[in-house]
Design an enzyme around this catalytic site. Structure first.
Site, PDB file in Angstrom:
ATOM      1  N   HIS A  32      82.438  74.840  35.108  1.00 50.65           N
ATOM      2  CA  HIS A  32      82.783  74.297  36.417  1.00 50.65           C
ATOM      3  C   HIS A  32      81.496  73.808  37.084  1.00 50.65           C
ATOM      4  O   HIS A  32      80.483  74.517  37.067  1.00 50.65           O
ATOM      5  CB  HIS A  32      83.441  75.392  37.277  1.00 50.65           C
ATOM      6  CG  HIS A  32      83.900  74.895  38.602  1.00 50.65           C
ATOM      7  ND1 HIS A  32      85.051  74.146  38.744  1.00 50.65           N
ATOM      8  CD2 HIS A  32      83.348  74.996  39.837  1.00 50.65           C
ATOM      9  CE1 HIS A  32      85.192  73.821  40.027  1.00 50.65           C
ATOM     10  NE2 HIS A  32      84.173  74.315  40.712  1.00 50.65           N
ATOM     11  N   ASN A  87      79.544  66.657  27.971  1.00 46.97           N
ATOM     12  CA  ASN A  87      79.342  68.058  27.570  1.00 46.97           C
ATOM     13  C   ASN A  87      79.669  68.261  26.090  1.00 46.97           C
ATOM     14  O   ASN A  87      78.989  69.014  25.397  1.00 46.97           O
ATOM     15  CB  ASN A  87      80.173  68.994  28.448  1.00 46.97           C
ATOM     16  CG  ASN A  87      79.456  69.353  29.734  1.00 46.97           C
ATOM     17  OD1 ASN A  87      78.439  70.028  29.720  1.00 46.97           O
ATOM     18  ND2 ASN A  87      79.962  68.856  30.858  1.00 46.97           N
TER      19      ASN A  87
HETATM   20  C1  GAR Z   1      81.715  68.081  34.134  1.00 50.03           C
HETATM   21  O1  GAR Z   1      80.860  67.971  35.230  1.00 50.03           O
HETATM   22  C2  GAR Z   1      82.501  69.381  34.207  1.00 50.03           C
HETATM   23  O2  GAR Z   1      81.796  70.431  34.764  1.00 50.03           O
HETATM   24  C3  GAR Z   1      83.631  68.970  35.118  1.00 50.03           C
HETATM   25  O3  GAR Z   1      83.990  67.679  34.685  1.00 50.03           O
HETATM   26  C4  GAR Z   1      82.818  67.019  34.196  1.00 50.03           C
HETATM   27  C5  GAR Z   1      83.141  66.446  32.836  1.00 50.03           C
HETATM   28  O4  GAR Z   1      82.078  65.680  32.357  1.00 50.03           O
HETATM   29  N1  GAR Z   1      84.715  69.908  35.033  1.00 50.03           N
HETATM   30  C6  GAR Z   1      85.452  70.240  36.087  1.00 50.03           C
HETATM   31  O5  GAR Z   1      85.316  69.727  37.184  1.00 50.03           O
HETATM   32  C7  GAR Z   1      86.502  71.314  35.837  1.00 50.03           C
HETATM   33  N2  GAR Z   1      86.966  71.862  37.062  1.00 50.03           N
HETATM   34  P1  GAR Z   1      81.971  65.308  30.809  1.00 50.03           P
HETATM   35  O6  GAR Z   1      83.344  64.783  30.377  1.00 50.03           O
HETATM   36  O7  GAR Z   1      80.937  64.237  30.751  1.00 50.03           O
HETATM   37  O8  GAR Z   1      81.579  66.536  30.045  1.00 50.03           O
END
Ligand code: GAR
Length: 204
Positions: A108, A14
């Site tokens: 989320h 992200n």
């Molecule tokens: C993402 O899917 C985000 O939505 C989730 O962790 C992942 C991180 O991916 N967040 C949660 O679950 C918060 N409750 P990334 O490090 O590749 O962005």
């Protein structure tokens, strides 16, 4: 310049999506720092490529970490307008929330208020969605308050998941949404187009 700080815990896809969108759109948004609860993570490698300062934060005392009080000072010194939790999996302490009221948002990977709360992060969320046989899922961006996944919802996008065969498949579909939705909402904040009215959040 609209200044954002991004909190991460691991992969950082992200964060990458945010940085790519900023680079492409040439909007006046700057990622002033990237903060993690880890000492090393691939999100930090992404930040390093962009020469963005990184900090490891922890509630407990350890020579490799900075405290949340120090982080609050650092964020204020940078003139941070918005804190973005982009895959940050720890609870934000109340002191930070009080210092940046209505200036912290989280993404989320499900449609809140379902499949949220303590322990609901990353693949745990998609497993719960899969096991419940939910037929839609998606991503939610919400304000962060003192309770897990509880703040007012700013934006959501859903996707039909009735043909999926695994939680991982859901995760992949939802992540695609996240990578578009999060930069879009950050841009809206930078343009002052996220407004609270009648106890609801409107994005213009
Ligand atoms: C993402 O899917 C985000 O939505 C989730 O962790 C992942 C991180 O991916 N967040 C949660 O679950 C918060 N409750 P990334 O490090 O590749 O962005």
């Amino acid at each position: 310049m609209y200044k954002i700080a991004v909190f991460v815990s691991g992969r950082g896809s992200n964060l990458k999506a945010i940085l790519n969108s900023i680079a492409k759109s040439k909007t006046k948004i700057e990622v002033v720092c990237v903060i993690s609860d880890k000492i090393e993570c691939s999100a930090f490698e992404i930040a390093n490529k962009y020469k963005i300062p990184t900090y490891s934060v922890s509630q407990s005392e350890n020579e490799f970490y900075v405290s949340y009080n120090e982080i609050i000072s650092i964020l204020k010194e940078f003139g941070t307008d918005l804190i973005v939790l982009a895959g940050f999996l720890k609870k934000i302490p109340d002191t930070l929330i009080d210092s940046f009221e209505k200036k912290i948002i989280n993404i989320h990977p499900a449609l809140l208020p379902s499949f949220g709360g303590k322990g609901m992060y990353g693949l745990n969320v998609h497993k719960a969605v899969f096991e419940k046989s939910a037929q839609v899922s998606g991503a939610t961006i919400h304000f962060v308050d003192k309770i897990y996944d509880n703040g007012k919802i700013i934006a959501q996008e859903s996707i039909n998941i009735n043909g999926v065969n695994s939680p991982e498949e859901i995760a992949k579909k939802v992540l695609k949404i996240e990578h578009k939705l999060l930069p879009k909402i950050i841009f809206k904040f930078s343009e002052n187009k996220v407004v609270e009215k009648n106890n609801r959040i409107y994005v213009f």
